[in-house]
Design a protein around this motif. Structure first.
Motif, PDB file in Angstrom:
ATOM      1  N   LEU A   1      -4.052  12.161   8.420  1.00 46.96           N
ATOM      2  CA  LEU A   1      -2.429  12.049   8.032  1.00 46.96           C
ATOM      3  C   LEU A   1      -1.911  11.925   6.843  1.00 46.96           C
ATOM      4  CD1 LEU A   1      -1.304   9.462  11.133  1.00 46.96           C
ATOM      5  CD2 LEU A   1      -1.387  12.082  11.122  1.00 46.96           C
ATOM      6  N   TYR A   2      -3.063  11.560   6.074  1.00 43.70           N
ATOM      7  CA  TYR A   2      -3.002  11.202   4.576  1.00 43.70           C
ATOM      8  C   TYR A   2      -3.400  12.119   3.676  1.00 43.70           C
ATOM      9  CZ  TYR A   2      -3.157   6.558   7.084  1.00 43.70           C
ATOM     10  OH  TYR A   2      -2.748   5.487   7.758  1.00 43.70           O
ATOM     11  N   LYS A   3      -2.793  12.235   2.600  1.00 43.86           N
ATOM     12  CA  LYS A   3      -3.050  13.132   1.341  1.00 43.86           C
ATOM     13  C   LYS A   3      -3.625  12.158   0.346  1.00 43.86           C
ATOM     14  CE  LYS A   3      -0.739  17.171   1.138  1.00 43.86           C
ATOM     15  NZ  LYS A   3      -1.225  18.044   0.009  1.00 43.86           N
ATOM     16  N   GLY A   4      -5.156  11.801   0.604  1.00 42.86           N
ATOM     17  CA  GLY A   4      -5.769  10.848  -0.112  1.00 42.86           C
ATOM     18  C   GLY A   4      -5.502   9.353   0.319  1.00 42.86           C
ATOM     19  N   PRO A   5      -6.460   8.680  -0.246  1.00 42.22           N
ATOM     20  CA  PRO A   5      -6.398   6.846   0.278  1.00 42.22           C
ATOM     21  C   PRO A   5      -5.255   6.313  -0.076  1.00 42.22           C
ATOM     22  CG  PRO A   5      -7.777   7.186  -1.637  1.00 42.22           C
ATOM     23  CD  PRO A   5      -7.299   8.694  -1.312  1.00 42.22           C
ATOM     24  N   PRO A   6      -4.848   5.355   0.516  1.00 43.59           N
ATOM     25  CA  PRO A   6      -3.720   4.425   0.162  1.00 43.59           C
ATOM     26  C   PRO A   6      -3.994   3.741  -1.099  1.00 43.59           C
ATOM     27  CG  PRO A   6      -4.912   3.295   1.964  1.00 43.59           C
ATOM     28  CD  PRO A   6      -5.438   4.711   1.982  1.00 43.59           C
TER      29      PRO A   6
ATOM     30  N   GLU B   1       3.923  10.858  13.572  1.00 44.31           N
ATOM     31  CA  GLU B   1       2.682  10.071  14.020  1.00 44.31           C
ATOM     32  C   GLU B   1       2.223   8.967  13.335  1.00 44.31           C
ATOM     33  OE1 GLU B   1      -1.878  12.014  15.112  1.00 44.31           O
ATOM     34  OE2 GLU B   1      -0.324  13.451  14.417  1.00 44.31           O
ATOM     35  N   PHE B   2       2.486   9.253  12.031  1.00 42.87           N
ATOM     36  CA  PHE B   2       2.371   8.080  11.228  1.00 42.87           C
ATOM     37  C   PHE B   2       3.055   6.857  11.540  1.00 42.87           C
ATOM     38  CE2 PHE B   2       3.080   5.685   7.255  1.00 42.87           C
ATOM     39  CZ  PHE B   2       1.933   5.436   6.930  1.00 42.87           C
ATOM     40  N   GLU B   3       4.145   6.940  11.803  1.00 49.12           N
ATOM     41  CA  GLU B   3       5.106   6.007  12.207  1.00 49.12           C
ATOM     42  C   GLU B   3       4.788   5.338  13.392  1.00 49.12           C
ATOM     43  OE1 GLU B   3       9.170   6.949  11.752  1.00 49.12           O
ATOM     44  OE2 GLU B   3       8.785   7.876   9.408  1.00 49.12           O
ATOM     45  N   THR B   4       4.592   6.245  14.337  1.00 46.31           N
ATOM     46  CA  THR B   4       4.041   5.606  15.695  1.00 46.31           C
ATOM     47  C   THR B   4       2.578   4.847  15.591  1.00 46.31           C
ATOM     48  OG1 THR B   4       4.965   7.568  16.710  1.00 46.31           O
ATOM     49  CG2 THR B   4       3.321   6.414  18.057  1.00 46.31           C
ATOM     50  N   VAL B   5       1.538   5.079  14.733  1.00 48.91           N
ATOM     51  CA  VAL B   5       0.536   4.295  14.580  1.00 48.91           C
ATOM     52  C   VAL B   5       0.972   3.038  14.355  1.00 48.91           C
ATOM     53  CG1 VAL B   5      -1.469   4.130  12.952  1.00 48.91           C
ATOM     54  CG2 VAL B   5      -0.995   6.300  13.993  1.00 48.91           C
TER      55      VAL B   5
ATOM     56  N   ASN C   1       1.154  -1.205  -0.106  1.00 53.25           N
ATOM     57  CA  ASN C   1       0.052  -0.071  -0.079  1.00 53.25           C
ATOM     58  C   ASN C   1       0.845   1.088  -0.023  1.00 53.25           C
ATOM     59  OD1 ASN C   1      -2.730  -0.530   0.103  1.00 53.25           O
ATOM     60  ND2 ASN C   1      -2.228  -1.853   1.897  1.00 53.25           N
ATOM     61  N   ARG C   2       0.657   2.197  -0.790  1.00 54.95           N
ATOM     62  CA  ARG C   2       1.450   3.350  -1.164  1.00 54.95           C
ATOM     63  C   ARG C   2       0.521   4.739  -0.191  1.00 54.95           C
ATOM     64  NH1 ARG C   2       5.481   3.212  -4.888  1.00 54.95           N
ATOM     65  NH2 ARG C   2       5.446   1.216  -6.194  1.00 54.95           N
ATOM     66  N   PHE C   3       1.262   5.238   0.583  1.00 56.97           N
ATOM     67  CA  PHE C   3       0.661   6.296   1.426  1.00 56.97           C
ATOM     68  C   PHE C   3       1.418   7.751   1.178  1.00 56.97           C
ATOM     69  CE2 PHE C   3       0.261   2.319   3.627  1.00 56.97           C
ATOM     70  CZ  PHE C   3      -1.112   2.506   4.305  1.00 56.97           C
ATOM     71  N   LYS C   4       0.615   8.691   0.906  1.00 55.27           N
ATOM     72  CA  LYS C   4       1.281  10.005   0.834  1.00 55.27           C
ATOM     73  C   LYS C   4       0.840  10.671   2.267  1.00 55.27           C
ATOM     74  CE  LYS C   4       0.679  10.625  -4.094  1.00 55.27           C
ATOM     75  NZ  LYS C   4       0.117  11.440  -5.253  1.00 55.27           N
ATOM     76  N   VAL C   5       1.863  10.575   3.143  1.00 49.50           N
ATOM     77  CA  VAL C   5       1.571  11.304   4.335  1.00 49.50           C
ATOM     78  C   VAL C   5       1.930  12.914   4.477  1.00 49.50           C
ATOM     79  CG1 VAL C   5       2.599  11.265   6.751  1.00 49.50           C
ATOM     80  CG2 VAL C   5       2.077   9.027   5.285  1.00 49.50           C
ATOM     81  N   VAL C   6       1.041  13.502   5.029  1.00 45.42           N
ATOM     82  CA  VAL C   6       0.999  15.076   5.177  1.00 45.42           C
ATOM     83  C   VAL C   6       2.337  15.179   5.695  1.00 45.42           C
ATOM     84  CG1 VAL C   6       0.172  17.005   6.113  1.00 45.42           C
ATOM     85  CG2 VAL C   6      -1.380  15.218   5.430  1.00 45.42           C
ATOM     86  N   ALA C   7       3.169  16.076   5.067  1.00 44.59           N
ATOM     87  CA  ALA C   7       4.453  16.555   5.723  1.00 44.59           C
ATOM     88  C   ALA C   7       4.304  17.263   6.992  1.00 44.59           C
ATOM     89  CB  ALA C   7       5.008  17.567   4.745  1.00 44.59           C
TER      90      ALA C   7
END
Length: 104
Positions: free
Chosen positions: A88-93, A17-21, A6-12
């Protein structure tokens, strides 16, 4: 082997926080037949578009094993709080699945 990604675009600015999740997820992947390995990969930051690229990468003995996991209680448990992280995401994975053609 089958690779599910799954490719994610994580808000800069939301990378920690994303990695902690992901670090605190109770995925139970290792309990599933055919599961081989999991990695969370961090890519480059696209400053112009304001995101950092990530890929969740799991390896399975076969596509059938992966599909069985996606239909399991273990899968539902691992994804039960997924909606709470949408901010945390810019769009869905974006999912991509690949079967090994050549390799050890």
């Amino acid at each position: 082997m089958y690779f599910a990604m799954n490719r994610f675009k994580v808000v800069a600015g939301s990378e920690d926080e994303f990695e902690t999740v992901w670090k605190n997820r109770d995925s139970r992947l290792h309990e599933n037949p055919g599961f081989v390995q999991f990695r969370l990969l961090r890519g480059a930051t696209n400053e112009a578009e304001g995101y950092t690229a990530y890929i969740s990468h799991s390896m399975w003995e076969s596509e059938e094993h992966f599909i069985a996991w996606t239909r399991s209680e273990s899968f539902r448990h691992a994804h039960k709080n997924a909606g709470q992280s949408k901010v945390l995401y810019k769009g869905p994975p974006v999912f991509e699945g690949y079967a090994t053609v050549i390799g050890d």
